[in-house]
Design a protein around this motif. Structure first.
Motif, PDB file in Angstrom:
ATOM      1  N   LEU A 133      -7.068   0.376   6.331  1.00  0.00           N
ATOM      2  CA  LEU A 133      -5.752   0.475   5.682  1.00  0.00           C
ATOM      3  C   LEU A 133      -4.708  -0.247   6.521  1.00  0.00           C
ATOM      4  O   LEU A 133      -4.628  -0.053   7.730  1.00  0.00           O
ATOM      5  CB  LEU A 133      -5.341   1.944   5.552  1.00  0.00           C
ATOM      6  CG  LEU A 133      -5.791   2.764   4.351  1.00  0.00           C
ATOM      7  CD1 LEU A 133      -5.104   4.116   4.392  1.00  0.00           C
ATOM      8  CD2 LEU A 133      -5.516   2.048   3.038  1.00  0.00           C
ATOM      9  N   HIS A 134      -3.904  -1.068   5.872  1.00  0.00           N
ATOM     10  CA  HIS A 134      -2.856  -1.811   6.579  1.00  0.00           C
ATOM     11  C   HIS A 134      -1.732  -2.156   5.611  1.00  0.00           C
ATOM     12  O   HIS A 134      -1.883  -2.022   4.394  1.00  0.00           O
ATOM     13  CB  HIS A 134      -3.425  -3.102   7.194  1.00  0.00           C
ATOM     14  CG  HIS A 134      -3.864  -4.101   6.170  1.00  0.00           C
ATOM     15  ND1 HIS A 134      -5.091  -4.029   5.537  1.00  0.00           N
ATOM     16  CD2 HIS A 134      -3.237  -5.179   5.627  1.00  0.00           C
ATOM     17  CE1 HIS A 134      -5.200  -5.016   4.672  1.00  0.00           C
ATOM     18  NE2 HIS A 134      -4.078  -5.740   4.696  1.00  0.00           N
ATOM     19  N   GLN A 135      -0.619  -2.602   6.167  1.00  0.00           N
ATOM     20  CA  GLN A 135       0.472  -3.181   5.384  1.00  0.00           C
ATOM     21  C   GLN A 135       0.530  -4.665   5.719  1.00  0.00           C
ATOM     22  O   GLN A 135       0.218  -5.056   6.836  1.00  0.00           O
ATOM     23  CB  GLN A 135       1.829  -2.580   5.782  1.00  0.00           C
ATOM     24  CG  GLN A 135       2.023  -1.129   5.449  1.00  0.00           C
ATOM     25  CD  GLN A 135       3.275  -0.588   6.122  1.00  0.00           C
ATOM     26  OE1 GLN A 135       3.368  -0.579   7.351  1.00  0.00           O
ATOM     27  NE2 GLN A 135       4.240  -0.153   5.327  1.00  0.00           N
ATOM     28  N   ASP A 136       0.973  -5.486   4.768  1.00  0.00           N
ATOM     29  CA  ASP A 136       1.234  -6.901   5.063  1.00  0.00           C
ATOM     30  C   ASP A 136       2.730  -7.014   5.295  1.00  0.00           C
ATOM     31  O   ASP A 136       3.491  -7.022   4.326  1.00  0.00           O
ATOM     32  CB  ASP A 136       0.824  -7.775   3.871  1.00  0.00           C
ATOM     33  CG  ASP A 136      -0.681  -7.908   3.745  1.00  0.00           C
ATOM     34  OD1 ASP A 136      -1.386  -6.941   4.058  1.00  0.00           O
ATOM     35  OD2 ASP A 136      -1.137  -8.981   3.327  1.00  0.00           O
ATOM     36  N   ARG A 137       3.137  -7.091   6.536  1.00  0.00           N
ATOM     37  CA  ARG A 137       4.578  -7.045   6.788  1.00  0.00           C
ATOM     38  C   ARG A 137       5.017  -8.069   7.830  1.00  0.00           C
ATOM     39  O   ARG A 137       6.088  -7.946   8.412  1.00  0.00           O
ATOM     40  CB  ARG A 137       5.000  -5.647   7.202  1.00  0.00           C
ATOM     41  CG  ARG A 137       4.297  -5.174   8.437  1.00  0.00           C
ATOM     42  CD  ARG A 137       4.870  -3.862   8.918  1.00  0.00           C
ATOM     43  NE  ARG A 137       4.242  -3.524  10.174  1.00  0.00           N
ATOM     44  CZ  ARG A 137       4.207  -2.322  10.696  1.00  0.00           C
ATOM     45  NH1 ARG A 137       4.779  -1.325  10.066  1.00  0.00           N
ATOM     46  NH2 ARG A 137       3.628  -2.108  11.851  1.00  0.00           N
ATOM     47  N   PHE A 189       0.400   0.451   1.653  1.00  0.00           N
ATOM     48  CA  PHE A 189      -0.830   0.426   2.454  1.00  0.00           C
ATOM     49  C   PHE A 189      -2.015   0.133   1.536  1.00  0.00           C
ATOM     50  O   PHE A 189      -2.071   0.593   0.397  1.00  0.00           O
ATOM     51  CB  PHE A 189      -1.037   1.773   3.154  1.00  0.00           C
ATOM     52  CG  PHE A 189      -0.274   1.875   4.440  1.00  0.00           C
ATOM     53  CD1 PHE A 189      -0.840   1.446   5.633  1.00  0.00           C
ATOM     54  CD2 PHE A 189       1.019   2.397   4.465  1.00  0.00           C
ATOM     55  CE1 PHE A 189      -0.138   1.528   6.828  1.00  0.00           C
ATOM     56  CE2 PHE A 189       1.729   2.477   5.653  1.00  0.00           C
ATOM     57  CZ  PHE A 189       1.155   2.047   6.842  1.00  0.00           C
ATOM     58  N   HIS A 190      -2.976  -0.633   2.065  1.00  0.00           N
ATOM     59  CA  HIS A 190      -4.154  -0.999   1.271  1.00  0.00           C
ATOM     60  C   HIS A 190      -5.301  -1.356   2.200  1.00  0.00           C
ATOM     61  O   HIS A 190      -5.094  -1.650   3.381  1.00  0.00           O
ATOM     62  CB  HIS A 190      -3.817  -2.179   0.351  1.00  0.00           C
ATOM     63  CG  HIS A 190      -3.306  -3.375   1.080  1.00  0.00           C
ATOM     64  ND1 HIS A 190      -2.012  -3.477   1.559  1.00  0.00           N
ATOM     65  CD2 HIS A 190      -3.922  -4.515   1.463  1.00  0.00           C
ATOM     66  CE1 HIS A 190      -1.863  -4.623   2.173  1.00  0.00           C
ATOM     67  NE2 HIS A 190      -3.006  -5.278   2.141  1.00  0.00           N
ATOM     68  N   GLY A 191      -6.520  -1.316   1.663  1.00  0.00           N
ATOM     69  CA  GLY A 191      -7.705  -1.639   2.462  1.00  0.00           C
ATOM     70  C   GLY A 191      -8.900  -1.851   1.549  1.00  0.00           C
ATOM     71  O   GLY A 191      -8.789  -1.760   0.325  1.00  0.00           O
TER      72      GLY A 191
HETATM   73 FE    FE Z   1      -3.390  -7.071   3.141  1.00  0.00          FE
END
Ligand code: FE
Ligand code: MD6
Length: 216
Positions: A133-137, A189-191
């Motif tokens: 799980l992560h954010q693209d920021r 958040f996504h993964g």
């Molecule tokens: Fe991403």
């Protein structure tokens, strides 16, 4: 009433609203799948796939290439965008024209008519590979959406909220599926769960995910 009222295809199923600002366009990337896979191979030949290091010192299971004027770099010092590939010391290859066209059209279809990507991240998943799980920021311009195209083996995509601890929804992303998200969902958040073994007629035993961004 017209001819099309009787067709059994539910177009809603081809277009799924995941959250405000986030839409899944099923199969939308199949129109140019062969051309895009060829373009991906051309990029990889100039900027070879690599396992990146996370800032925490872990080696990611997926392998990554990049193209566009800025490439996302993950290394022990942190994440950043850089104009030069630190491994080849060359600029990243340009985003192939058919890939730019795809991203512009997909973004417009999803409600982002002004999107033009300047950066593209190519991730290759072999069976068993996953993405936490992560954010693209790390993109400077967070008003621009991210356009994601999945090719090859299917995967289970986790899509959550703005908190890491929040509930996640699961979506199966198959060959040609496109996710576009921005606006209120831009920092969701996504993964990706571990990819299952398999064979895809065009891509072989792997999943390719391509994300298009506007960094500058
Ligand atoms: Fe991403
Ligand atoms: C993947 N995708 O589908 C990983 N990030 O393999 C992402 O991390 C991603 O699909 C931002 C926007 C769309 C994505």
């Amino acid at each position: 009433m017209d001819l099309f009222d009787d067709l059994p295809i539910a177009t809603e199923d081809l277009r799924t609203a995941m959250a405000p600002g986030a839409v899944l366009l099923r199969g939308w990337g199949r129109a140019d799948d062969v051309g895009i896979l060829a373009a991906v191979e051309a990029v990889i030949s100039q900027a070879p796939l690599r396992h990146m290091q996370t800032p925490g010192g872990h080696t990611m299971s997926i392998q990554t290439s990049r193209c566009g004027s800025m490439g996302w770099v993950s290394e022990p010092g942190g994440y950043r965008y850089a104009a030069i590939n630190p491994h080849t010391r060359q600029p990243w290859p340009a985003i192939p024209p058919n890939m730019v066209d795809f991203a512009v059209l997909a973004a417009a279809e999803a409600g982002y008519p002004d999107f033009v990507p300047d950066s593209c991240l190519i991730n290759q998943y072999l069976p068993g590979n996953k993405l936490g799980l992560h954010q693209d920021r790390d993109e400077r311009d967070l008003r621009a959406p991210v356009v994601s195209l999945s090719l090859g083996l299917p995967a289970t995509f986790l899509f959550g909220g703005l908190q890491r601890s929040g509930k996640t929804q699961r979506y199966r992303l198959a060959h040609g599926d496109v996710v576009v998200w921005g606006g209120p969902s831009r920092l969701a958040f996504h993964g990706v769960l571990p990819v299952a073994d398999g064979h895809h007629p065009l891509a072989g035993g792997r999943r390719i995910n391509i994300t298009f961004r506007k960094v500058g």
